[in-house]
Design a protein around this motif. Structure first.
Motif, PDB file in Angstrom:
ATOM      1  N   ASN A   1       0.737  -1.245   0.092  1.00 32.87           N
ATOM      2  CA  ASN A   1       0.100  -0.123  -0.162  1.00 32.87           C
ATOM      3  C   ASN A   1       0.792   1.268   0.048  1.00 32.87           C
ATOM      4  OD1 ASN A   1      -1.877   1.912   0.228  1.00 32.87           O
ATOM      5  ND2 ASN A   1      -2.890   1.110   2.224  1.00 32.87           N
ATOM      6  N   LEU A   2       1.106   1.800  -1.158  1.00 33.57           N
ATOM      7  CA  LEU A   2       1.677   3.070  -1.487  1.00 33.57           C
ATOM      8  C   LEU A   2       0.835   4.241  -1.944  1.00 33.57           C
ATOM      9  CD1 LEU A   2       4.040   0.699  -1.133  1.00 33.57           C
ATOM     10  CD2 LEU A   2       5.390   2.061  -2.873  1.00 33.57           C
ATOM     11  N   SER A   3      -0.228   4.151  -1.154  1.00 37.17           N
ATOM     12  CA  SER A   3      -1.430   5.020  -1.581  1.00 37.17           C
ATOM     13  C   SER A   3      -1.377   6.245  -0.836  1.00 37.17           C
ATOM     14  CB  SER A   3      -2.744   4.421  -1.913  1.00 37.17           C
ATOM     15  OG  SER A   3      -3.192   3.949  -0.853  1.00 37.17           O
ATOM     16  N   ALA A   4      -2.256   6.436   0.257  1.00 35.60           N
ATOM     17  CA  ALA A   4      -2.242   7.440   1.291  1.00 35.60           C
ATOM     18  C   ALA A   4      -0.955   7.776   1.803  1.00 35.60           C
ATOM     19  CB  ALA A   4      -3.307   7.205   2.289  1.00 35.60           C
ATOM     20  N   GLY A   5      -0.729   9.000   1.867  1.00 37.77           N
ATOM     21  CA  GLY A   5       0.330   9.619   2.489  1.00 37.77           C
ATOM     22  C   GLY A   5       0.598   9.547   4.120  1.00 37.77           C
ATOM     23  N   GLU A   6       1.020   8.319   4.527  1.00 34.62           N
ATOM     24  CA  GLU A   6       1.058   8.143   5.785  1.00 34.62           C
ATOM     25  C   GLU A   6       2.462   7.213   6.219  1.00 34.62           C
ATOM     26  OE1 GLU A   6      -2.075   6.502   8.135  1.00 34.62           O
ATOM     27  OE2 GLU A   6      -2.631   5.142   6.307  1.00 34.62           O
ATOM     28  N   ALA A   7       3.116   7.841   7.360  1.00 33.79           N
ATOM     29  CA  ALA A   7       4.400   6.871   7.582  1.00 33.79           C
ATOM     30  C   ALA A   7       4.040   5.875   8.451  1.00 33.79           C
ATOM     31  CB  ALA A   7       5.460   8.016   8.376  1.00 33.79           C
ATOM     32  N   TYR A   8       4.301   4.549   7.865  1.00 31.76           N
ATOM     33  CA  TYR A   8       4.469   3.311   8.796  1.00 31.76           C
ATOM     34  C   TYR A   8       5.536   3.413   9.897  1.00 31.76           C
ATOM     35  CZ  TYR A   8       0.141   2.112   5.936  1.00 31.76           C
ATOM     36  OH  TYR A   8      -1.125   1.987   5.713  1.00 31.76           O
ATOM     37  N   ILE A   9       5.514   4.398  10.964  1.00 30.88           N
ATOM     38  CA  ILE A   9       6.505   4.495  12.069  1.00 30.88           C
ATOM     39  C   ILE A   9       5.548   4.411  13.184  1.00 30.88           C
ATOM     40  CG2 ILE A   9       8.058   5.922  12.987  1.00 30.88           C
ATOM     41  CD1 ILE A   9       8.641   7.068  10.396  1.00 30.88           C
ATOM     42  N   ASP A  10       6.107   3.412  14.224  1.00 37.24           N
ATOM     43  CA  ASP A  10       5.322   3.412  15.251  1.00 37.24           C
ATOM     44  C   ASP A  10       5.094   4.846  16.108  1.00 37.24           C
ATOM     45  OD1 ASP A  10       5.046   0.677  15.179  1.00 37.24           O
ATOM     46  OD2 ASP A  10       6.748   0.136  16.321  1.00 37.24           O
ATOM     47  N   LEU A  11       4.527   4.799  16.905  1.00 41.56           N
ATOM     48  CA  LEU A  11       4.008   6.128  17.868  1.00 41.56           C
ATOM     49  C   LEU A  11       5.428   6.286  18.552  1.00 41.56           C
ATOM     50  CD1 LEU A  11       0.394   6.480  19.056  1.00 41.56           C
ATOM     51  CD2 LEU A  11       1.647   7.905  17.187  1.00 41.56           C
ATOM     52  N   ASP A  12       5.600   7.515  18.860  1.00 37.70           N
ATOM     53  CA  ASP A  12       6.771   7.589  19.817  1.00 37.70           C
ATOM     54  C   ASP A  12       6.414   7.140  21.232  1.00 37.70           C
ATOM     55  OD1 ASP A  12       9.423   9.415  20.455  1.00 37.70           O
ATOM     56  OD2 ASP A  12       7.833   9.924  21.978  1.00 37.70           O
ATOM     57  N   PRO A  13       7.137   6.555  22.044  1.00 38.43           N
ATOM     58  CA  PRO A  13       6.357   6.186  23.362  1.00 38.43           C
ATOM     59  C   PRO A  13       6.068   7.332  24.337  1.00 38.43           C
ATOM     60  CG  PRO A  13       8.989   5.459  22.899  1.00 38.43           C
ATOM     61  CD  PRO A  13       8.388   6.263  21.796  1.00 38.43           C
ATOM     62  N   ASN A  14       6.497   8.423  24.408  1.00 37.07           N
ATOM     63  CA  ASN A  14       5.882   9.694  24.985  1.00 37.07           C
ATOM     64  C   ASN A  14       4.471   9.966  24.469  1.00 37.07           C
ATOM     65  OD1 ASN A  14       7.990  11.056  26.218  1.00 37.07           O
ATOM     66  ND2 ASN A  14       8.889  11.045  24.463  1.00 37.07           N
ATOM     67  N   ILE A  15       4.050   9.668  23.211  1.00 37.14           N
ATOM     68  CA  ILE A  15       2.693   9.957  22.656  1.00 37.14           C
ATOM     69  C   ILE A  15       2.025   8.739  23.223  1.00 37.14           C
ATOM     70  CG2 ILE A  15       1.421  10.214  20.607  1.00 37.14           C
ATOM     71  CD1 ILE A  15       4.048  11.211  19.266  1.00 37.14           C
ATOM     72  N   GLU A  16       2.552   7.557  22.970  1.00 35.03           N
ATOM     73  CA  GLU A  16       1.583   6.377  23.589  1.00 35.03           C
ATOM     74  C   GLU A  16       1.342   6.583  24.842  1.00 35.03           C
ATOM     75  OE1 GLU A  16       3.288   2.897  21.041  1.00 35.03           O
ATOM     76  OE2 GLU A  16       3.289   2.460  23.094  1.00 35.03           O
ATOM     77  N   SER A  17       2.395   6.777  25.819  1.00 32.83           N
ATOM     78  CA  SER A  17       2.093   7.108  27.239  1.00 32.83           C
ATOM     79  C   SER A  17       1.162   8.038  27.606  1.00 32.83           C
ATOM     80  CB  SER A  17       3.196   6.940  28.022  1.00 32.83           C
ATOM     81  OG  SER A  17       4.062   7.871  27.849  1.00 32.83           O
ATOM     82  N   ALA A  18       0.933   9.214  26.630  1.00 29.61           N
ATOM     83  CA  ALA A  18       0.039  10.234  26.921  1.00 29.61           C
ATOM     84  C   ALA A  18      -1.291   9.753  26.706  1.00 29.61           C
ATOM     85  CB  ALA A  18       0.668  11.436  25.929  1.00 29.61           C
ATOM     86  N   ILE A  19      -1.292   8.802  25.685  1.00 28.21           N
ATOM     87  CA  ILE A  19      -2.686   8.323  25.441  1.00 28.21           C
ATOM     88  C   ILE A  19      -3.311   7.505  26.487  1.00 28.21           C
ATOM     89  CG2 ILE A  19      -4.259   6.957  23.896  1.00 28.21           C
ATOM     90  CD1 ILE A  19      -2.198   7.742  21.488  1.00 28.21           C
ATOM     91  N   ALA A  20      -2.421   6.615  26.979  1.00 22.92           N
ATOM     92  CA  ALA A  20      -2.876   5.888  28.046  1.00 22.92           C
ATOM     93  C   ALA A  20      -3.114   6.649  29.376  1.00 22.92           C
ATOM     94  CB  ALA A  20      -1.653   4.538  28.704  1.00 22.92           C
ATOM     95  N   ARG A  21      -2.248   7.650  29.559  1.00 21.98           N
ATOM     96  CA  ARG A  21      -2.697   8.356  30.932  1.00 21.98           C
ATOM     97  C   ARG A  21      -3.763   9.382  30.765  1.00 21.98           C
ATOM     98  NH1 ARG A  21       2.437  10.285  30.583  1.00 21.98           N
ATOM     99  NH2 ARG A  21       1.920  12.123  29.813  1.00 21.98           N
ATOM    100  N   ALA A  22      -4.167   9.700  29.710  1.00 20.05           N
ATOM    101  CA  ALA A  22      -5.272  10.548  29.280  1.00 20.05           C
ATOM    102  C   ALA A  22      -6.877   9.629  29.554  1.00 20.05           C
ATOM    103  CB  ALA A  22      -5.550  11.052  28.035  1.00 20.05           C
ATOM    104  N   VAL A  23      -6.513   8.360  28.997  1.00 21.24           N
ATOM    105  CA  VAL A  23      -7.711   7.364  29.391  1.00 21.24           C
ATOM    106  C   VAL A  23      -7.756   7.034  30.931  1.00 21.24           C
ATOM    107  CG1 VAL A  23      -8.431   4.973  29.158  1.00 21.24           C
ATOM    108  CG2 VAL A  23      -7.440   6.188  27.242  1.00 21.24           C
TER     109      VAL A  23
END
Ligand code: GLU
Length: 386
Positions: A33-55
């Motif tokens: 899939n080289l169609s939509a412009g998005e980077a298949y790169i994992d979320l930065d851990p700071n962002i991941e933990s911010a989501i968990a914390r917000a939940v």
């Protein structure tokens, strides 16, 4: 029987093909899939933990319409430090993706008959949104043999009494051109001289590979003539989280916030906390994403060399390779719609026809895919073409 709505609207081609690719993958097929412009790169851990914390903290209620104050403030700090801007939080709106910021802007600015100058190849949704609000896209045609750069004098010739807006997308989607300091300076002069407004779509600002990205943010009194659209999607590999920004004069931001209050109510609260973690850590996150995508860009263009024996000019910025179909197919195919359809159906490679961007003799591939997918895609492409 009541009358059904009659709005004539095409689906976004970038997302349409992505949907086909995703559906194909769900049936168990290997899809490149080289169609939509998005980077298949994992979320930065700071962002991941911010989501968990917000939940965990129950941040699940409506956000303030214009965005959570911490994020408006941190987003200004990012743009101010990265691009020598001078924005304050009242001049920043948090939106559900940069796309929605553009939507509100066209809706706020345009009256029927207003003209908007855009550069071709253009991002697929500009002309559609402009027309949706009664505006008329006026197109500055650019060519691959000039590396997609433009002559500001040609741009100025398109200005008429009906011109309301100019849109510039630096680190352009789909061409991958990175405009020079001279081009940006000249556009600002034109905008000032004719008392116009410019929408500077800077969502690829972090993805400039061979030269520095030049933002409009550091022009003096920029808010008088310029609105900057930014996003977490590409700069922080957060496409699915849908958080974007507009930076503009306070009055424009207030109007956009009213539109937001009557429509989306704002970006999802949890995702605003995710975005906050992203922008607070921009100096750590963006260079890593840039480095990885630069490597993927190089891989994609090198694979074209080794597997297809073709030399295409690498993109200077962004996520896309915009390739001439004639060259790519050895003059076997000239119609980008037909080519992309056959390519996904017969070789499982998803790309976007250049017709979506105003150049039907081109095809767009996103090198945001993983390295493994890029290698597989070019191999499948080479087999398909031969
Ligand atoms: N902007 C990206 C693209 O051009 C994402 C899809 C979209 O919003 O069009 O592929």
């Amino acid at each position: 029987m009541p009358k059904f709505p009659e709005l004539e609207l095409s689906e976004s081609k970038t997302l349409e093909i992505n949907t086909v690719a995703v559906a194909k993958r769900q049936t168990g097929e290997t899809v490149y899939n080289l169609s939509a412009g998005e980077a298949y790169i994992d979320l930065d851990p700071n962002i991941e933990s911010a989501i968990a914390r917000a939940v965990a903290e129950g941040k699940t209620k409506y956000p303030p319409v214009a965005g959570i104050p911490e994020l408006r403030s941190a987003a200004c700090d990012w743009v101010n430090k990265a691009f020598r801007g001078n924005y304050n939080p009242g001049q920043c709106l948090v939106t559900p993706g940069g796309k929605m910021a553009l939507f509100y802007l066209f809706q706020s600015f345009l009256k029927p008959g207003d003209e908007v100058i855009i550069i071709s190849p253009y991002w697929v949704s500009y002309p559609v949104m402009i027309k949706l609000f009664g505006g008329k896209p006026v197109i500055l045609e650019r060519q691959a043999d000039e590396a997609w750069h433009f002559d500001p004098a040609q741009l100025e010739k398109l200005v008429t009494p009906k011109t309301r807006l100019i849109v510039i997308n630096n680190g352009a989607n789909p061409s991958g051109v990175l405009y020079t300091q001279d081009e940006i300076d000249a556009v600002f002069k034109i905008v000032k001289k004719h008392d116009l407004f410019l929408i500077s779509d800077e969502v690829y600002s972090g993805l400039a590979y061979d030269d520095d990205f030049r933002s409009f943010a550091d022009f003096p009194e920029v808010t008088k003539n310029v609105v900057i659209v930014q996003s977490c999607s590409k700069n922080f590999a957060m496409t699915g989280l849908r958080v974007g920004f507009a930076f503009a004069d306070k009055k424009i931001i207030e109007l956009m916030a009213k539109l937001q209050s009557q429509s989306t109510s704002g970006a999802a609260t949890i995702m605003q906390y995710a975005a906050l973690a992203a922008v607070l850590n921009w100096e750590k996150i963006i260079p890593g994403i840039n480095e990885e995508l630069k490597a993927r860009r190089d891989l994609f263009f090198n694979e074209l060399k080794t597997k297809l024996n073709q030399e295409h000019t690498p993109s200077q910025a962004g996520l896309y390779a915009f390739l001439n179909l004639d060259k790519l197919t050895g003059s076997k195919e000239k119609d980008s719609d037909r080519f992309c359809l056959k390519l996904i159906n017969e070789a499982n490679v998803a790309s976007v026809p250049g017709s979506a961007f105003g150049k039907s003799d081109f095809v767009r591939f996103s090198y945001g895919a993983t390295k493994q997918k890029i290698t597989g895609a070019v191999a499948a492409l080479a087999k398909f073409i031969s």
